[in-house]
Enzyme design. Structure first.
Site, short mmCIF file in Angstrom:
data_model
loop_
_atom_site.label_atom_id
_atom_site.label_comp_id
_atom_site.label_asym_id
_atom_site.label_seq_id
_atom_site.Cartn_x
_atom_site.Cartn_y
_atom_site.Cartn_z
N SER A 161 0.86 -1.20 0.00
CA SER A 161 0.00 0.00 0.00
C SER A 161 0.89 1.24 0.00
O SER A 161 2.07 1.17 0.37
CB SER A 161 -0.85 0.00 1.28
OG SER A 161 -1.53 1.24 1.43
N TYR B 73 -1.35 -0.54 10.68
CA TYR B 73 -1.53 -0.85 9.25
C TYR B 73 -0.25 -0.50 8.50
O TYR B 73 0.23 -1.29 7.68
CB TYR B 73 -2.73 -0.07 8.71
CG TYR B 73 -3.09 -0.42 7.27
CD1 TYR B 73 -3.52 -1.69 6.93
CD2 TYR B 73 -3.00 0.54 6.26
CE1 TYR B 73 -3.85 -2.01 5.61
CE2 TYR B 73 -3.34 0.24 4.94
CZ TYR B 73 -3.77 -1.04 4.62
OH TYR B 73 -4.10 -1.35 3.32
#
Ligand code: NDP
Length: 249
Positions: free
Chosen positions: A143, A156
């Protein structure tokens, strides 16, 4: 151009929605045979029907990949069913956003296990077969959060920085075996991911941010993955960072 992946064997994790679902379809449209893994059997069966129409001879693997044992099992079952595994797409993931001070560590542990440990375990399981055949491609979905660390996304970010680091280390361990490793780092993509954020205020904030831009679509990521896995085998796309045009950071 069609049939660029004729009879290649692929396994896509997290294929029951979003990026994984689009990627399974994109691979099948190019002639690959595709195994699909996730927890929601009904969604996998619906996708399998579409894949079968494309001639992809799908294998449905219902698995909770928060367990690394399950992550290894799906690789072994794919190899047992088709005889080998050529392309592993490690896509399954969750995004639990919350400030560190308020974090539910049990939830974060599950995210770390799914986003990182499971991806490591499935990659490890695929190596023996790929090494023996001296070919194979592992594509890991990280990501932008693996490149830019934002508040409320500490764990995350830790998982996605982890995926980026793992992918580069793995590439350097296996390139001499003619095994390719690619890592894809998308920005905001319009999928179900944000529905599962957990922490209410963080979910509202990330949805508001998404509403301010033209988001990437799952098909855009699938196209990029397809580009990576259809290069000649002397070409390894190591890393792709892709944001919506409207996304600054
Ligand atoms: P989705 O929520 O649509 O897809 C997530 C997939 O992961 C689903 O198929 C889900 O299936 C699967 N999954 C979740 N938990 C488990 C589990 N315990 N065991 C097995 N499978 C599981 O979101 P996306 O398509 O957006 O996410 C795919 C990947 O892309 C993730 O790694 C995410 O971090 C990454 N990403 C997404 C971005 C975005 O903005 N959407 C941006 C950058 C990266 P099921 O629930 O059926 O198990």
């Amino acid at each position: 151009m069609k049939n660029r992946l004729k009879d290649r064997i692929a396994l896509v994790t997290g294929a029951s929605s979003g990026i994984g679902e689009s990627t399974a379809l994109a691979l099948a449209e190019q002639g690959a045979k595709v195994a699909i893994a996730a927890r929601r059997q009904d969604r996998l069966e619906q996708l399998a029907a579409k894949l079968a129409e494309l001639g992809a001879e799908p294998l449905v693997l219902v698995a909770d990949l928060a367990s690394e044992v399950e992550a290894q099992r799906i690789v072994k079952e794919t190899e047992a069913h088709y005889g080998r595994l050529d392309i592993l797409i490690n896509n399954a993931g969750v995004m639990y956003l919350e400030p560190v001070a308020e974090a539910d560590l049990g939830r974060w542990r599950r995210m770390l296990e799914l986003n990182v440990l499971s991806l490591i375990a499935s990659s490890q399981a695929a190596l023996a077969g790929m090494r023996a055949r001296r070919e194979g491609h592992i594509v890991n979905i990280a990501s932008v959060a693996g490149r830019v660390a934002n508040p409320n996304a500490a764990a995350y970010a830790a998982t996605k920085f982890g995926v980026v680091g793992f992918s580069e280390s793995l590439r350097r361990e296996v390139y001499k075996d003619n095994i390719r490793v690619s890592v894809i780092e998308p920005g905001m993509v319009d999928t179900e991911l944000r529905e599962h954020v957990g922490h209410e205020a963080s979910r509202r904030a990330v949805n508001a941010r998404a509403g301010e831009m033209r988001q990437l679509q799952a098909e855009d990521i699938a196209d990029t993955i397809l580009f990576c896995v259809t290069r000649p085998d002397y070409v390894c796309i190591n890393e792709v960072l892709m944001r919506p045009t409207d996304q600054e950071r």
